[in-house]
Design an enzyme around this catalytic site. Structure first.
Site, PDB file in Angstrom:
ATOM      1  N   GLY A  14       0.829  -1.202   0.000  1.00  0.00           N
ATOM      2  CA  GLY A  14       0.000   0.000   0.000  1.00  0.00           C
ATOM      3  C   GLY A  14       0.860   1.247   0.000  1.00  0.00           C
ATOM      4  N   CYS A  15       0.336   2.313   0.536  1.00  0.00           N
ATOM      5  CA  CYS A  15       1.033   3.597   0.581  1.00  0.00           C
ATOM      6  C   CYS A  15       2.380   3.458   1.292  1.00  0.00           C
ATOM      7  CB  CYS A  15       0.174   4.622   1.300  1.00  0.00           C
ATOM      8  SG  CYS A  15       0.995   6.206   1.559  1.00  0.00           S
ATOM      9  N   PHE A  16       3.444   3.885   0.645  1.00  0.00           N
ATOM     10  CA  PHE A  16       4.770   3.712   1.254  1.00  0.00           C
ATOM     11  C   PHE A  16       4.993   4.587   2.472  1.00  0.00           C
ATOM     12  CE2 PHE A  16       6.509   5.922  -2.851  1.00  0.00           C
ATOM     13  CZ  PHE A  16       6.027   7.158  -2.486  1.00  0.00           C
ATOM     14  N   TRP A  17       4.206   5.630   2.682  1.00  0.00           N
ATOM     15  CA  TRP A  17       4.362   6.466   3.876  1.00  0.00           C
ATOM     16  C   TRP A  17       4.117   5.634   5.138  1.00  0.00           C
ATOM     17  CZ3 TRP A  17       0.717  10.951   2.063  1.00  0.00           C
ATOM     18  CH2 TRP A  17       1.338  11.675   1.039  1.00  0.00           C
TER      19      TRP A  17
END
Length: 184
Positions: free
Chosen positions: A14-17
């Site tokens: 998912g979102c790498f953050w």
């Protein structure tokens, strides 16, 4: 940490953050860098990856000391942080760039990834069939500098407040209790 014995693993959940923030808190992890992998475009930009036409996934490159944290422990964290039963999405983040993927460098790492995937799926942590892709590693492209450590710099940004922050709190509670965090 013995800098001569460091290893790397690259995966997307998912979102790498979200993924990067959590892995950077683990004992034995030297760095977690947000980036792109698995596509056909050289030097992709965030804007290009977001179109879904480059075939890249948002990934994190983890550099770690296997004497402190094992591959299996990293895989446990990976499968904890995202829902590997969601195809090409994580929550409201939809597109192939958000797919669940593990990039392996050789047959031994592929076998380790297959074993970790099977162990997680059999654990019952997530209901449903896992759709995590196993793919040979080709190239890692670091994301733009403003993506690195994004949550730490922007904790009050709406997406960070609503999605990243709660995920980090859940992660800290679970892995802090296991003594795996490098924070107070």
């Amino acid at each position: 940490m013995d800098k001569n014995n460091l290893e790397q693993i690259i995966f997307g959940g998912g979102c790498f953050w979200c993924v990067e923030s959590c892995f950077n808190m683990l004992k034995g992890v030297e760095s977690a860098i947000s980036g792109y992998s698995g596509g056909h475009k050289e030097n992709p930009t965030y804007e290009e990856v977001c179109t879904g036409t480059t075939d890249h996934a948002e990934v994190v490159q983890i550099t770690y000391d296997p004497a402190i944290i094992s591959y299996e422990q990293l895989m446990d964290v990976f499968f904890f942080l995202h829902d590997p039963t969601q195809l090409n999405r994580q929550g409201n983040d939809i597109g192939t760039q958000y797919r669940s993927v593990i990039f392996y460098k050789d047959d031994a790492e592929k076998q380790s990834a297959e074993k970790a995937l099977k162990t997680s799926e059999e654990s019952g942590r997530w209901s449903g069939t896992y759709v995590t892709e196993l793919a040979p590693f080709e190239k890692f492209w670091p994301a733009e500098q403003y993506h690195q450590g994004y949550y730490n710099v922007n904790p009050n940004q709406p997406y960070c407040s609503a999605v990243v922050g709660p995920k980090i709190q859940k992660f800290k509670k679970h892995f802090g209790e296991l003594g795996m965090l490098n924070i107070e």
